[in-house]
Design a protein around this motif. Structure first.
Motif, PDB file in Angstrom:
ATOM      1  N   TYR A 246       0.804  -1.221   0.000  1.00  0.00           N
ATOM      2  CA  TYR A 246       0.000   0.000   0.000  1.00  0.00           C
ATOM      3  C   TYR A 246       0.841   1.277   0.000  1.00  0.00           C
ATOM      4  N   ASN A 271     -11.327  -1.702  -4.078  1.00  0.00           N
ATOM      5  CA  ASN A 271     -10.410  -1.267  -3.032  1.00  0.00           C
ATOM      6  C   ASN A 271      -9.057  -1.922  -3.264  1.00  0.00           C
TER       7      ASN A 271
ATOM      8  N   ARG B 183      -6.011   0.738   5.520  1.00  0.00           N
ATOM      9  CA  ARG B 183      -6.475  -0.629   5.729  1.00  0.00           C
ATOM     10  C   ARG B 183      -5.419  -1.657   5.321  1.00  0.00           C
ATOM     11  N   CYS B 184      -4.208  -1.372   5.722  1.00  0.00           N
ATOM     12  CA  CYS B 184      -3.113  -2.288   5.418  1.00  0.00           C
ATOM     13  C   CYS B 184      -3.035  -3.392   6.467  1.00  0.00           C
ATOM     14  N   TYR B 185      -3.676  -3.177   7.591  1.00  0.00           N
ATOM     15  CA  TYR B 185      -3.713  -4.160   8.683  1.00  0.00           C
ATOM     16  C   TYR B 185      -2.348  -4.512   9.267  1.00  0.00           C
ATOM     17  N   ARG B 188      -2.723  -4.888  12.938  1.00  0.00           N
ATOM     18  CA  ARG B 188      -3.273  -6.187  13.349  1.00  0.00           C
ATOM     19  C   ARG B 188      -2.209  -7.283  13.231  1.00  0.00           C
ATOM     20  N   GLU B 197      -7.956 -16.417  13.170  1.00  0.00           N
ATOM     21  CA  GLU B 197      -7.753 -17.061  11.866  1.00  0.00           C
ATOM     22  C   GLU B 197      -8.369 -16.197  10.770  1.00  0.00           C
ATOM     23  N   ARG B 198      -9.591 -15.724  11.059  1.00  0.00           N
ATOM     24  CA  ARG B 198     -10.246 -14.866  10.092  1.00  0.00           C
ATOM     25  C   ARG B 198     -10.780 -13.647  10.822  1.00  0.00           C
ATOM     26  N   GLU B 202     -12.321  -9.044   7.670  1.00  0.00           N
ATOM     27  CA  GLU B 202     -12.226  -9.732   6.388  1.00  0.00           C
ATOM     28  C   GLU B 202     -13.405 -10.646   6.124  1.00  0.00           C
ATOM     29  N   ASN B 204     -16.922 -11.576   4.853  1.00  0.00           N
ATOM     30  CA  ASN B 204     -17.813 -10.929   3.892  1.00  0.00           C
ATOM     31  C   ASN B 204     -19.138 -11.658   3.710  1.00  0.00           C
ATOM     32  N   GLN B 207     -20.930  -9.221   5.508  1.00  0.00           N
ATOM     33  CA  GLN B 207     -19.846  -8.295   5.779  1.00  0.00           C
ATOM     34  C   GLN B 207     -20.170  -7.486   7.023  1.00  0.00           C
ATOM     35  N   ASP B 210     -17.024  -2.552   6.520  1.00  0.00           N
ATOM     36  CA  ASP B 210     -16.652  -2.201   5.145  1.00  0.00           C
ATOM     37  C   ASP B 210     -15.147  -2.330   4.984  1.00  0.00           C
ATOM     38  N   SER B 211     -14.735  -2.982   3.925  1.00  0.00           N
ATOM     39  CA  SER B 211     -13.289  -3.071   3.710  1.00  0.00           C
ATOM     40  C   SER B 211     -12.766  -1.792   3.064  1.00  0.00           C
ATOM     41  N   SER B 212     -13.666  -0.907   2.689  1.00  0.00           N
ATOM     42  CA  SER B 212     -13.259   0.331   2.027  1.00  0.00           C
ATOM     43  C   SER B 212     -12.593   1.301   2.993  1.00  0.00           C
TER      44      SER B 212
END
Ligand code: SF4
Ligand code: SF4
Ligand code: SF4
Ligand code: SF4
Ligand code: SF4
Lengths: 347, 292
Positions: A246, A271, B183-185, B188, B197-198, B202, B204, B207, B210-212
């Motif tokens: 990113y 995105n 939102r590069c995480y 985290r 694990e999830r 992430e 969906n 959802q 929003d991943s935006s």
């Protein structure tokens, strides 16, 4: 001076006042302008500016983000959908309209992404979203007189005074209020014509960016060592985030999502996405073809230095160094490329 | 750093010993740095011949406990882990949350910090300079110093300063901060306690977040991340260090830590290994009706 005559000349200069006027005139037209800007003590980013004084023209090596965000934004609405009571669906395209923006003070390793990304966004499909932005953008680059240990433009065919992708290049001179100007395109000429003058000013020395690895060696090694245990070994410390992708000017993967806007309506959006995350290639079945971090790092490196180059004739990296600067654990492409060259030497 | 060479020598020696007598299959520690590097890259040493890769320097920021829950690392076998006092708190929480196999716990090599620690903001209010539960503690000074308690007012000073501002200003501050999130995480991924694990971010189907990277998406993410760590975050500050947008996540974490400490009788995650967590533990004595 007429625009054509400006292109390629070696004796053009612009002073700070001229540049300030250019910026004010541009902003007066209510069009976006982005440039390096100090956001926080320890953060410089390319960001929208509303005043010439916000723009940084020195005092940084490379912003912590890239101009990618203005050509291929982190989030883009593709179209809106709406379902009525009878279940009929109406789609509405995102309204493009006129688009015009100025990117000023762009490092050569950022400007260079335009010819690189043009390939992939015009390959099988013409990506109207990217193209519209790229066509409506004027890039005034700013050459580098300093670099840091993460810069390696010269290892991937770039230069601290390179003009690839730029419409014009400013270069600092011994007089801090004067920049030498190289006009590259008509777009650049039209923008600068009013503000440039003929004159001489001694450009400062360009940053000395050492060649840190041999691109061909990396390319060949990648091609021949797909199954090498190197990947698992060297990727153990990678935490699998999106910081490298990113902040990278050339990474261009995206994900398409639907996002609600009330009942039965929403946007289809795209995105940014990052190949280092586990979910990137996770299939609905639960199978993951890139199950380990090693496989994912291999993907990032091979895409950049082998696959992209073989398909489009250019590597997918401009040597900006952001992936190294912003990696939580000090990785990024440079340590990998250097290690690969060491390995190649041994074999 | 006091007697750094000595510390490095000792930590290499213990790594060598553990690898030679096969008590462990891999030692996870911090690597050496060049002057230009801003962070010591973690190294995974599997052979006693490679212990020279291990180091202790002022760029040993990483909280290596984060590797304990990674699939690739679990596959390596028995682990020895280098920790600072702050990192060690994450192991305490991980153990409480059953994320560490009791039949195969890591061997812990603790490194004691000097008074200044690594010179980060967190070090100024740290009361665990010396790891408390490690199998081995290596210190640059003998005898190994005692940990000095830090009063709550000092630990939460930054928060109280911030809270003096009117609500609108604080809101405006967070709007500006979250606006930069891409939102590069990274926050985290480096967090030892973000091991799902999830991640909900992430999911969906449906959802949840929003991943935006829009104001709506970023607020959902920023707040959810913090809430999922409420009463669990041990304050290592790694999330904040790595954020490419320099978002002040620590300030948010501090606010939740403060809430946990006030509401749960002085509870501080990772401080007391014998104490139940503030979240995730259930008791019939809980005051909330809904839980009974
Ligand atoms: S891979 Fe790294 S150095 Fe290359 S363009 Fe991307 S961020 Fe810059
Ligand atoms: S290389 Fe660094 S920035 Fe990239 S995914 Fe791995 S840890 Fe994150
Ligand atoms: S917070 Fe404490 S234990 Fe952690 S690095 Fe700083 S001084 Fe050391
Ligand atoms: S939320 Fe941040 S400070 Fe808290 S444990 Fe995770 S990485 Fe450390
Ligand atoms: S590290 Fe920063 S930019 Fe990345 S997701 Fe976390 S808060 Fe957002």
């Amino acid at each position: 001076m007429n625009a054509e005559e400006m292109i390629g000349r070696e004796d053009l200069i612009i002073n700070r006042d001229g540049l300030g006027q250019l910026v004010r005139d541009w902003l007066a037209k209510d069009k976006p302008l982005a440039a390096p800007k100090r956001i926080k003590d320890d953060l410089v980013q390319y960001a929208l500016c509303t005043d010439f004084d916000e723009i940084m023209l020195d005092g940084f090596v490379h912003p912590d983000n890239s101009i990618k965000t203005f050509l291929f934004p982190r989030h883009e609405k593709l179209y809106h959908y709406e379902t009525d009571e009878l279940g009929r669906i109406t789609l509405e395209d995102s309204n493009f309209g006129e688009f015009s923006q100025l990117l000023l003070g762009v490092r050569p390793c950022d400007a260079a992404i335009v010819p690189i990304l043009n390939h992939v966004f015009n390959w099988d499909l013409k990506d109207s979203f990217y193209n519209r932005r790229a066509e409506g953008t004027v890039i005034i680059a700013l050459g580098c007189t300093t670099c840091d240990a993460n810069c390696f433009c010269t290892s991937v065919g770039g230069a601290p005074d390179g003009v690839a992708g730029a419409d014009a290049l400013l270069f600092p001179t011994s007089d801090p209020s004067v920049f030498a100007v190289k006009v590259v395109s008509e777009k650049g000429a039209h923008l600068l014509a009013k503000y440039c003058a003929i004159g001489t000013a001694a450009p400062k020395a360009a940053a000395e960016v050492p060649v840190r690895f041999d691109m061909d060696t990396v390319h060949d090694w990648l091609k021949e060592n797909f199954e090498s245990p190197f990947w698992e070994e060297e990727s153990l410390s990678c935490v699998g985030c999106g910081a490298c992708s990113y902040t990278c000017p050339t990474c261009h993967c995206f994900d398409i999502m639907d996002e609600k806007n009330g009942l039965g309506a929403g946007w289809r959006v795209r995105n940014w996405d990052y190949c280092q995350g586990r979910q990137f290639t996770l299939h609905a079945s639960g199978h993951n073809p890139r199950a380990t971090q090693g496989a994912r790092q291999r993907q990032r490196l091979t895409h950049k230095f082998w696959a992209y180059r073989d398909r489009f004739g250019t590597v997918l990296c401009t040597g900006c160094g952001n992936c190294i600067r912003r990696c939580p654990v000090g990785l990024g492409v440079l340590p990998f490329a250097k290690k690969i060259c060491e390995l190649a030497k041994k074999s | 750093m006091k007697n750094r060479e000595e510390v490095v020598e000792k930590l290499r020696a213990s790594a060598r010993e553990m690898l030679s007598n096969k008590t462990v299959d891999v030692v996870i520690g911090w690597g050496c740095v060049t002057p230009e590097q801003t962070v010591a890259t973690p190294v995974f040493v599997k052979s006693p011949d490679d212990v020279e890769l291990l180091d202790w320097n002022e760029k040993c920021y990483g909280n290596l406990a984060a590797y304990m829950t990674r699939k690739e690392v679990r596959a390596l076998g028995r682990v020895a882990l280098m920790v600072k006092g702050c990192d060690e708190k994450a192991l305490v929480v991980l153990r409480r949350e059953s994320q560490i196999d009791p039949s195969n716990p890591p061997r812990v090599i603790g490194i004691a910090c000097d008074e200044d620690g690594l010179g980060c903001a967190k070090c100024g209010t740290c009361d665990v300079h010396v790891p408390r539960f490690a199998d081995i503690v290596i210190s640059g000074v003998t005898p190994v110093p005692e940990n000095v308690p830090v009063p709550a007012e000092k630990r939460y000073e930054r928060l109280s300063e911030f809270m003096k501002q009117p609500r609108e200003n604080r809101l405006a501050f967070w709007m500006k901060e979250f606006d930069r999130c891409i939102r590069c995480y990274a926050c985290r991924q480096v967090c030892p306690l973000c091991y799902c694990e999830r991640c909900i971010a992430e999911r969906n189907k449906p959802q949840a977040i929003d991943s935006s990277a829009t104001p709506r998406g970023n607020w959902s993410w920023g707040i959810t991340r913090a809430f999922h760590l409420a009463g669990r975050c041990i304050g290592c500050g790694e999330c904040t260090r790595v954020c490419p947008a320099e978002i002040d996540l620590s300030l948010l974490n501090l606010s939740l830590a403060n809430a946990a400490e006030r509401s749960f009788e002085g509870f501080r995650p990772g401080m007391d290994p014998d104490r139940e967590g503030a979240v995730g533990a259930y008791s019939r004595g809980d005051s909330e009706e809904f839980i009974r």
